[in-house]
Write a protein that holds these residues in place. Sequence first.
Motif, PDB file in Angstrom:
ATOM      1  N   ASN A  93       0.569   4.476   8.186  1.00 16.84           N
ATOM      2  CA  ASN A  93       1.603   4.113   9.158  1.00 16.84           C
ATOM      3  C   ASN A  93       2.668   5.202   9.267  1.00 16.84           C
ATOM      4  O   ASN A  93       3.056   5.598  10.363  1.00 16.84           O
ATOM      5  CB  ASN A  93       2.297   2.813   8.725  1.00 16.84           C
ATOM      6  N   PRO A 126      -7.921  10.299   2.234  1.00 15.82           N
ATOM      7  CA  PRO A 126      -9.334   9.997   1.997  1.00 15.82           C
ATOM      8  C   PRO A 126      -9.962   9.177   3.107  1.00 15.82           C
ATOM      9  O   PRO A 126     -11.190   9.109   3.186  1.00 15.82           O
ATOM     10  CB  PRO A 126      -9.335   9.203   0.684  1.00 15.82           C
ATOM     11  N   PRO A 153       1.028   5.794  -0.914  1.00 17.39           N
ATOM     12  CA  PRO A 153       1.554   4.712  -1.747  1.00 17.39           C
ATOM     13  C   PRO A 153       2.413   5.254  -2.892  1.00 17.39           C
ATOM     14  O   PRO A 153       2.200   6.374  -3.379  1.00 17.39           O
ATOM     15  CB  PRO A 153       0.288   4.025  -2.267  1.00 17.39           C
ATOM     16  N   TRP A 154       3.357   4.434  -3.328  1.00 19.54           N
ATOM     17  CA  TRP A 154       4.419   4.902  -4.231  1.00 19.54           C
ATOM     18  C   TRP A 154       3.918   5.523  -5.523  1.00 19.54           C
ATOM     19  O   TRP A 154       4.485   6.490  -6.014  1.00 19.54           O
ATOM     20  CB  TRP A 154       5.353   3.743  -4.579  1.00 19.54           C
ATOM     21  N   CYS A 204      -4.287  15.634   4.730  1.00 20.66           N
ATOM     22  CA  CYS A 204      -5.072  15.038   3.645  1.00 20.66           C
ATOM     23  C   CYS A 204      -4.943  13.524   3.641  1.00 20.66           C
ATOM     24  O   CYS A 204      -3.823  12.991   3.607  1.00 20.66           O
ATOM     25  CB  CYS A 204      -4.590  15.599   2.300  1.00 20.66           C
ATOM     26  N   ALA A 230       3.385  11.092   2.146  1.00 21.65           N
ATOM     27  CA  ALA A 230       3.623   9.745   2.701  1.00 21.65           C
ATOM     28  C   ALA A 230       2.491   8.824   2.262  1.00 21.65           C
ATOM     29  O   ALA A 230       1.742   8.286   3.088  1.00 21.65           O
ATOM     30  CB  ALA A 230       3.726   9.821   4.221  1.00 21.65           C
ATOM     31  N   ASN A 247      15.445   9.084   5.622  1.00 21.80           N
ATOM     32  CA  ASN A 247      15.761   9.160   7.046  1.00 21.80           C
ATOM     33  C   ASN A 247      17.048   8.426   7.416  1.00 21.80           C
ATOM     34  O   ASN A 247      17.739   8.810   8.362  1.00 21.80           O
ATOM     35  CB  ASN A 247      14.582   8.628   7.882  1.00 21.80           C
ATOM     36  N   ARG A 299       1.453  -2.245  -1.572  1.00 24.93           N
ATOM     37  CA  ARG A 299       2.888  -2.514  -1.513  1.00 24.93           C
ATOM     38  C   ARG A 299       3.214  -3.900  -2.071  1.00 24.93           C
ATOM     39  O   ARG A 299       4.173  -4.081  -2.817  1.00 24.93           O
ATOM     40  CB  ARG A 299       3.378  -2.384  -0.074  1.00 24.93           C
ATOM     41  N   MET A 303       1.783  14.007  -6.617  1.00 24.53           N
ATOM     42  CA  MET A 303       1.652  14.862  -5.426  1.00 24.53           C
ATOM     43  C   MET A 303       2.824  15.836  -5.329  1.00 24.53           C
ATOM     44  O   MET A 303       2.639  17.023  -5.021  1.00 24.53           O
ATOM     45  CB  MET A 303       1.526  13.976  -4.184  1.00 24.53           C
ATOM     46  N   TYR A 344      13.294  -0.467  -3.419  1.00 23.97           N
ATOM     47  CA  TYR A 344      13.478   0.433  -2.285  1.00 23.97           C
ATOM     48  C   TYR A 344      14.965   0.701  -2.069  1.00 23.97           C
ATOM     49  O   TYR A 344      15.534   0.341  -1.042  1.00 23.97           O
ATOM     50  CB  TYR A 344      12.864  -0.253  -1.057  1.00 23.97           C
ATOM     51  N   ASP A 374      -9.648  11.005  -3.992  1.00 26.58           N
ATOM     52  CA  ASP A 374      -8.283  10.873  -4.513  1.00 26.58           C
ATOM     53  C   ASP A 374      -7.593  12.191  -4.836  1.00 26.58           C
ATOM     54  O   ASP A 374      -6.378  12.289  -4.777  1.00 26.58           O
ATOM     55  CB  ASP A 374      -8.312  10.089  -5.826  1.00 26.58           C
TER      56      ASP A 374
HETATM   57  N1  LIG Z   1      11.264   6.197   5.490  1.00 27.02           N
HETATM   58  C1  LIG Z   1      10.793   5.171   6.183  1.00 27.02           C
HETATM   59  O1  LIG Z   1      11.419   4.656   7.102  1.00 27.02           O
HETATM   60  C2  LIG Z   1       9.432   4.658   5.851  1.00 27.02           C
HETATM   61  C3  LIG Z   1       8.777   3.761   6.712  1.00 27.02           C
HETATM   62  C4  LIG Z   1       7.503   3.323   6.346  1.00 27.02           C
HETATM   63  C5  LIG Z   1       6.919   3.760   5.165  1.00 27.02           C
HETATM   64  N2  LIG Z   1       7.594   4.624   4.363  1.00 27.02           N
HETATM   65  C6  LIG Z   1       6.985   5.129   3.118  1.00 27.02           C
HETATM   66  O2  LIG Z   1       5.839   5.891   3.463  1.00 27.02           O
HETATM   67  C7  LIG Z   1       4.858   5.783   2.434  1.00 27.02           C
HETATM   68  C8  LIG Z   1       3.542   5.318   3.027  1.00 27.02           C
HETATM   69  O3  LIG Z   1       3.713   4.037   3.598  1.00 27.02           O
HETATM   70  P1  LIG Z   1       2.747   3.531   4.771  1.00 27.02           P
HETATM   71  O4  LIG Z   1       3.396   2.343   5.386  1.00 27.02           O
HETATM   72  O5  LIG Z   1       2.373   4.668   5.639  1.00 27.02           O
HETATM   73  O6  LIG Z   1       1.468   3.062   3.922  1.00 27.02           O
HETATM   74  P2  LIG Z   1      -0.069   3.100   4.384  1.00 27.02           P
HETATM   75  O7  LIG Z   1      -0.819   2.270   3.428  1.00 27.02           O
HETATM   76  O8  LIG Z   1      -0.148   2.769   5.853  1.00 27.02           O
HETATM   77  O9  LIG Z   1      -0.451   4.655   4.263  1.00 27.02           O
HETATM   78  C9  LIG Z   1      -0.670   5.288   3.034  1.00 27.02           C
HETATM   79  C10 LIG Z   1      -1.753   6.336   3.276  1.00 27.02           C
HETATM   80  O10 LIG Z   1      -1.943   7.094   2.063  1.00 27.02           O
HETATM   81  C11 LIG Z   1      -3.338   7.334   1.962  1.00 27.02           C
HETATM   82  N3  LIG Z   1      -3.724   7.661   0.584  1.00 27.02           N
HETATM   83  C12 LIG Z   1      -3.982   6.829  -0.457  1.00 27.02           C
HETATM   84  N4  LIG Z   1      -4.368   7.539  -1.553  1.00 27.02           N
HETATM   85  C13 LIG Z   1      -4.350   8.842  -1.188  1.00 27.02           C
HETATM   86  C14 LIG Z   1      -4.670  10.047  -1.866  1.00 27.02           C
HETATM   87  N5  LIG Z   1      -5.067  10.060  -3.157  1.00 27.02           N
HETATM   88  N6  LIG Z   1      -4.564  11.218  -1.176  1.00 27.02           N
HETATM   89  C15 LIG Z   1      -4.153  11.239   0.119  1.00 27.02           C
HETATM   90  N7  LIG Z   1      -3.855  10.107   0.805  1.00 27.02           N
HETATM   91  C16 LIG Z   1      -3.940   8.925   0.162  1.00 27.02           C
HETATM   92  C17 LIG Z   1      -3.979   6.033   2.442  1.00 27.02           C
HETATM   93  O11 LIG Z   1      -5.331   6.204   2.791  1.00 27.02           O
HETATM   94  C18 LIG Z   1      -3.095   5.695   3.630  1.00 27.02           C
HETATM   95  O12 LIG Z   1      -3.579   6.239   4.831  1.00 27.02           O
HETATM   96  C19 LIG Z   1       5.464   4.846   1.397  1.00 27.02           C
HETATM   97  O13 LIG Z   1       6.110   5.592   0.425  1.00 27.02           O
HETATM   98  C20 LIG Z   1       6.473   4.055   2.186  1.00 27.02           C
HETATM   99  O14 LIG Z   1       7.504   3.538   1.388  1.00 27.02           O
HETATM  100  C21 LIG Z   1       8.828   5.082   4.686  1.00 27.02           C
END
Ligand SMILES: NC(=O)c1ccc[n+]([C@@H]2O[C@H](COP(=O)([O-])OP(=O)(O)OC[C@H]3O[C@@H](n4cnc5c(N)ncnc54)[C@H](O)[C@@H]3O)[C@@H](O)[C@H]2O)c1
Length: 476
Positions: free
Chosen positions: A86, A109, A156-157, A107, A154, A206, A254, A163, A266, A136
């Motif tokens: 996302n 997977p 998972p936490w 990058c 960007a 942000n 999450r 990374m 958060y 991974d």
């Molecule tokens: N700042 C903001 O306003 C804001 C808004 C939304 C999300 N976020 C943050 O963004 C991050 C991602 O959230 P999201 O909603 O996009 O989650 P998400 O689950 O939609 O996306 C996470 C992505 O990481 C990928 N991933 C997992 N393991 C991986 C690996 N080993 N190597 C590379 N990619 C890998 C997944 O396949 C997935 O596409 C989180 O830290 C979240 O807190 C921040």
Amino acid sequence: MNEAQPQNHHPDETGPSRRSVLWTAGAAGAGLGLGGLTAGPAAAAAPRAAGPSTTAAAPSAKGKTMIGVPFERRSTVRVAIIGLGNRGGSMIDLFLAVPGVRVVALCDPVKEKTARAARKVTNAGQPAPAVYTNGDHDFERLCRRGDLDFVYVATPWDLHFEMAKAAMLHGKHVGVECPVALRMEELWKLVDLSERTRRHCMQLENCCYARNEMRVLRMAHAGLFGELLHGAGAYLHDLRDLMFDPTYYEGPWRRLWHTRLRGDLYPTHGFGPVANYMDINRGDRAVRISSIGTPALGLAAYRKDHMPPNDPSWKESYVGSDRTISLVQTAKGRVIRLEHDVSTPHPYSRINSLGGTKGVFEDYPARIYLEPDQGNDEWGDFSRYTQWDHWLWKEHTNPPGGHDGMDYMLVFRLMQCMRLGLVPDFDVYDAATWTAPVPLSDRSIRANGAPQEIPDFTRGLWKRARPGVDSEKPEE
Ligand SMILES: NC(=O)c1ccc[n+]([C@@H]2O[C@H](COP(=O)([O-])OP(=O)(O)OC[C@H]3O[C@@H](n4cnc5c(N)ncnc54)[C@H](O)[C@@H]3O)[C@@H](O)[C@H]2O)c1
């Protein structure tokens, strides 16, 4: 204006289902050898490197400070993105929209996500990026590339720390989504690594770049609130439907954090802006935090009403407080209230307030009460203060992207600093400070609200006044 409406908060919310692989946090963590990160609550709550008596001291001082260290000047910033869900899958649009930026590597997977993001790059007229979809660990190969300046994480936490570490060890500056890491020893390691590698490691917060926050920041620094006394920030966002949606996130990573940690998961959306108002790490310092939490009932109640009996979520026990309330005290005696609640019905709010000897601002909705402008106990109109808008908001009146433009402001400014060879607006010390409430609020709640020391990540340099997000417009 109303910042970050919930519908904007998840730009892909109405998009097609994208989930093809079940990447639970546990599975991904195990694959990376990060099993300990997803271990039980005790492991998450008790930092190994810094026990309660040592948290305020640096466990090791390995390098010179990164405070005030400029980026190398470059005409083009070469960017890689790890994680194209996302967040990464929508932030790529903004990197592509900023002049002088090339997205050279991607990058994730999940191959379809990487392919979709790669198409965005070529549609923007840039050469096809290198893609890393091989499991991974492929992010490590990406980090080894020689043609990268900046890595954006960007994912998972529980993956953020490894990374960020890989990026720095391979000579790249790195910007990480919230929260930058989850454990106190990880925060210290990021500080050490940034100092040792001379690479910036930044929490891409942000909300520090939202229009109201930037205006309040400039007004605070101009003395309109008098001597600052108190502030508040929060992440109050009803994520129940998204956390139980089987396709929204890439697996239930999450939601699973609500089975592990009790505290504020958060804090940076609320803490970052208020820390900026109060010049935390630039003249003041966050010294301790006390947290209390309510029972955790919201997710189980939602599951009962919405999830079928065979859903895997029925195996989960939620321990995280539905509402966590923390009080942070600063070295100057100021008080910052932080709140976190993503599991009960509530309209979106970051609270975002600031008070001093001359008045107070409160957001959601924005209102202000300053002497001598207002009186008679009635709130004043914050839109009358547009002359205090940050130069970024005066220059970009209609920024593209989600979250009412704050995402673009963050990306634009960071890339500008990298192109012009400027000191970044925020650094690893800010990242560690804004994120410290994650482990410390959990620890405080488990100790019945007992205060926890917030370490001085700057190693004593917090007293020095210096610029931050309240920047001067540079000469291009
Ligand atoms: N700042 C903001 O306003 C804001 C808004 C939304 C999300 N976020 C943050 O963004 C991050 C991602 O959230 P999201 O909603 O996009 O989650 P998400 O689950 O939609 O996306 C996470 C992505 O990481 C990928 N991933 C997992 N393991 C991986 C690996 N080993 N190597 C590379 N990619 C890998 C997944 O396949 C997935 O596409 C989180 O830290 C979240 O807190 C921040």
